[in-house]
Write a protein that holds these residues in place. Structure first.
Motif, PDB file in Angstrom:
ATOM      1  N   LYS A 288       1.040  -1.058  -0.108  1.00 16.20           N
ATOM      2  CA  LYS A 288      -0.043  -0.110   0.251  1.00 16.20           C
ATOM      3  C   LYS A 288       0.765   1.404   0.031  1.00 16.20           C
ATOM      4  O   LYS A 288       0.650   2.266  -0.693  1.00 16.20           O
ATOM      5  CB  LYS A 288      -1.114   0.154   0.986  1.00 16.20           C
ATOM      6  N   SER A 289       1.546   1.262   0.744  1.00 15.12           N
ATOM      7  CA  SER A 289       2.658   2.396   0.872  1.00 15.12           C
ATOM      8  C   SER A 289       3.209   2.580  -0.232  1.00 15.12           C
ATOM      9  O   SER A 289       3.678   3.854  -0.561  1.00 15.12           O
ATOM     10  CB  SER A 289       3.585   2.436   2.259  1.00 15.12           C
ATOM     11  N   THR A 290       3.969   1.504  -0.720  1.00 13.17           N
ATOM     12  CA  THR A 290       4.842   1.790  -2.094  1.00 13.17           C
ATOM     13  C   THR A 290       3.989   2.090  -3.059  1.00 13.17           C
ATOM     14  O   THR A 290       4.405   3.029  -3.857  1.00 13.17           O
ATOM     15  CB  THR A 290       5.509   0.052  -2.286  1.00 13.17           C
TER      16      THR A 290
HETATM   17  N1  LIG Z   1      12.483   0.791   0.160  1.00 11.99           N
HETATM   18  C1  LIG Z   1      12.368  -0.462   0.175  1.00 11.99           C
HETATM   19  N2  LIG Z   1      13.260  -1.391   0.089  1.00 11.99           N
HETATM   20  C2  LIG Z   1      13.053  -2.554  -0.023  1.00 11.99           C
HETATM   21  N3  LIG Z   1      11.890  -3.178   0.529  1.00 11.99           N
HETATM   22  C3  LIG Z   1      10.900  -2.563   0.458  1.00 11.99           C
HETATM   23  C4  LIG Z   1      11.066  -0.854   0.618  1.00 11.99           C
HETATM   24  N4  LIG Z   1       9.773  -0.595   0.847  1.00 11.99           N
HETATM   25  C5  LIG Z   1       8.999  -1.450   1.149  1.00 11.99           C
HETATM   26  N5  LIG Z   1       9.488  -2.775   0.840  1.00 11.99           N
HETATM   27  C6  LIG Z   1       8.898  -3.929   1.012  1.00 11.99           C
HETATM   28  O1  LIG Z   1       7.804  -3.890   0.213  1.00 11.99           O
HETATM   29  C7  LIG Z   1       6.753  -4.665   0.732  1.00 11.99           C
HETATM   30  C8  LIG Z   1       5.568  -3.872   0.393  1.00 11.99           C
HETATM   31  O2  LIG Z   1       5.724  -2.821   1.553  1.00 11.99           O
HETATM   32  P1  LIG Z   1       4.652  -1.667   1.854  1.00 11.99           P
HETATM   33  O3  LIG Z   1       5.533  -0.776   2.944  1.00 11.99           O
HETATM   34  O4  LIG Z   1       4.363  -0.833   0.664  1.00 11.99           O
HETATM   35  O5  LIG Z   1       3.341  -2.228   2.377  1.00 11.99           O
HETATM   36  P2  LIG Z   1       2.031  -1.613   3.287  1.00 11.99           P
HETATM   37  O6  LIG Z   1       1.008  -2.469   2.512  1.00 11.99           O
HETATM   38  O7  LIG Z   1       2.122  -0.460   3.249  1.00 11.99           O
HETATM   39  O8  LIG Z   1       2.345  -2.342   4.734  1.00 11.99           O
HETATM   40  P3  LIG Z   1       1.756  -1.818   5.985  1.00 11.99           P
HETATM   41  O9  LIG Z   1       0.194  -2.207   6.148  1.00 11.99           O
HETATM   42  O10 LIG Z   1       2.655  -2.361   6.967  1.00 11.99           O
HETATM   43  O11 LIG Z   1       1.974  -0.466   6.041  1.00 11.99           O
HETATM   44  C9  LIG Z   1       7.005  -5.003   2.101  1.00 11.99           C
HETATM   45  O12 LIG Z   1       7.482  -6.424   1.731  1.00 11.99           O
HETATM   46  C10 LIG Z   1       8.304  -4.152   2.253  1.00 11.99           C
HETATM   47  O13 LIG Z   1       9.086  -4.833   3.330  1.00 11.99           O
END
Ligand SMILES: Nc1ncnc2c1ncn2[C@@H]1O[C@H](COP(=O)(O)OP(=O)(O)OP(=O)(O)O)[C@@H](O)[C@H]1O
Ligand SMILES: [Mg+2]
Length: 249
Positions: A46-48
């Protein structure tokens, strides 16, 4: 949908971090005046996705269009000038500045479409502060505010830039029930009075279901379902993705 018309369109967006495909082939559309949810279990991407849409990360593949203009690979500054502002998962304000000064910075960083003339700045700041219920605290230093009010401050700063689209990353974390209710009421006003669109990443399912017009569900970096809240709640695919997860739908 209020206003109609596509405001933001992400097409086949992917993000590779070394060996990890964090976001894979994501298609996402946000219409004018629409409140869109982006949900999914922890680590779903999501954050990505947020970072891809707001220019904080360049996509490995795919295309981003905002208000009909190709914004693929554009900087966050160019994207915000185009009308998109965002908050961060862990708060987005200057800790040692007052509420008023923080909101002023939001107004100064205003989007091209919403940039306010100097003479109207004070009004916009007052309006943003009042909208998010911070009038009493306007002269307090941000770091001294209770957590819930710091969250509201981050949202007021984003609002003061007069965007067409506000992206909130988990804005409700740590808010009490009253603060959540106030925030959702403000979101409704952002939509109905200001015609703004909202992209909401949020783990509070009750809130997401109550406020969103449409929801995208991410799982392992892919969109596994899109639909209205009732459709998401009834979806087997979504339920499966969440099985064993801590957040009950
Ligand atoms: N800068 C980065 N470098 C390497 N891996 C990353 C990076 N940012 C995120 N990830 C990995 O990408 C995947 C998705 O991460 P993301 O932060 O987008 O998830 P999310 O859905 O926002 O999670 P949450 O609910 O915990 O906030 C995870 O496995 C995370 O460890
Ligand atoms: Mg996240």
């Amino acid at each position: 949908m209020a206003g109609g018309g596509t405001l933001l369109s992400g097409c086949n967006l992917s993000k590779q971090f070394k060996g990890l495909l964090a976001v894979s082939g994501v298609d996402i559309d946000i219409r004018r005046g629409e409140i869109v949810g982006l949900i999914g279990p922890n680590g779903a991407g999501k954050s990505t996705t947020f970072n891809l849409l707001s220019g904080f990360l360049p996509p490995t593949t795919g295309q981003l269009t905002i208000a009909g203009i190709d914004m693929t690979g554009a900087t966050p500054e160019r994207i915000s000038a185009q009308g998109l502002v965002r908050t961060f998962q862990h708060g987005s304000y200057m800790p040692s500045m007052t509420v008023e000064d923080n909101v002023l910075i939001g107004a100064l960083g205003g989007t091209r479409s919403g940039r306010v003339p100097r003479a109207e700045q004070a009004d916009v700041i007052r309006q943003a502060i009042a909208l998010f219920g911070l009038t009493e605290q306007r002269r307090q230093v941000a770091k001294n505010l209770p957590h819930g009010l710091q969250r509201l401050l981050s949202m007021a700063i984003a609002f003061a830039a007069r965007p067409t689209l506000i992206c909130y990353d988990e804005p409700l974390t740590g808010l009490n029930q009253t603060e959540v209710a106030v925030t959702l009421q403000v979101y409704r006003r952002l939509k109905s009075e200001f015609g703004m669109s909202i992209l909401l990443v949020e783990h509070n399912m009750r809130a997401v279901m109550a406020i969103c017009d449409r929801i995208y569900v991410l799982h392992h970096g892919e969109i596994i379902f899109t639909g209205a809240p009732e459709e998401v709640k009834a979806s087997e695919v979504v339920l499966k993705a969440y099985l064993g997860e801590a957040h009950g739908l």
